[in-house]
Design a protein around this motif. Structure first.
Motif, PDB file in Angstrom:
ATOM      1  N   ASN A 153      -2.222  -4.385  -0.539  1.00  0.00           N
ATOM      2  CA  ASN A 153      -1.799  -5.459   0.352  1.00  0.00           C
ATOM      3  C   ASN A 153      -1.861  -6.820  -0.334  1.00  0.00           C
ATOM      4  OD1 ASN A 153      -1.092  -3.862   2.515  1.00  0.00           O
ATOM      5  ND2 ASN A 153      -3.134  -3.870   3.368  1.00  0.00           N
ATOM      6  N   ARG A 154      -2.855  -7.036  -1.173  1.00  0.00           N
ATOM      7  CA  ARG A 154      -2.942  -8.308  -1.898  1.00  0.00           C
ATOM      8  C   ARG A 154      -1.785  -8.464  -2.877  1.00  0.00           C
ATOM      9  NH1 ARG A 154      -8.546 -10.891  -3.243  1.00  0.00           N
ATOM     10  NH2 ARG A 154      -9.448 -10.831  -1.171  1.00  0.00           N
ATOM     11  N   TYR A 183       1.566  -8.885  -0.596  1.00  0.00           N
ATOM     12  CA  TYR A 183       1.673 -10.062   0.273  1.00  0.00           C
ATOM     13  C   TYR A 183       2.130 -11.272  -0.531  1.00  0.00           C
ATOM     14  CZ  TYR A 183       0.530 -13.473   3.871  1.00  0.00           C
ATOM     15  OH  TYR A 183       0.596 -14.465   4.817  1.00  0.00           O
TER      16      TYR A 183
END
Length: 113
Positions: free
Chosen positions: A56-57, A60
């Motif tokens: 997700n990091r 995103y």
């Protein structure tokens, strides 16, 4: 490696661990005490988080939060259906197809520009 591809690969791996953490105890640990099933599931889930958080990091910024979530749900279904059929020996249901069709609509709306 492309950001979306890297995030997707990590999410697929993460989902394999997540699916086993959430559901494999129903097959493998049925006769064990609940606390054993919880401890084993949490142990598996730790590996899931070691992959999911970086996924997700990484994603995103290139992807919006909504796009990450929809991508996660598509991957979840793509991992869950084979798991349910092959590992848990559940019968194939047409509902799996309809759920996939709904997710195609979600992908369209989340990723259209």
């Amino acid at each position: 490696m492309n950001v979306i591809l890297k995030s997707s690969v990590l999410l697929v791996c993460s989902n394999v661990f997540m699916t086993f953490a959430w559901y494999a105890h129903l097959k493998n640990l049925r006769s064990k005490p609940l606390l054993v099933a919880v401890a084993v599931s949490w142990g598996i889930a730790a590996f899931e988080y070691l992959l999911q958080v970086p996924a997700n990091r990484i994603g995103y910024g290139t992807l919006s939060l909504a796009q990450l979530k929809v991508m996660q749900e598509v991957i979840t279904l793509l991992v869950f259906v084979p798991f349910a059929i092959l590992y848990m020996r559940q019968p194939f249901k047409l509902d799996f197809v309809w759920a996939g069709v709904c997710l195609v609509g979600a992908v369209y709306f989340a990723f259209r520009t």
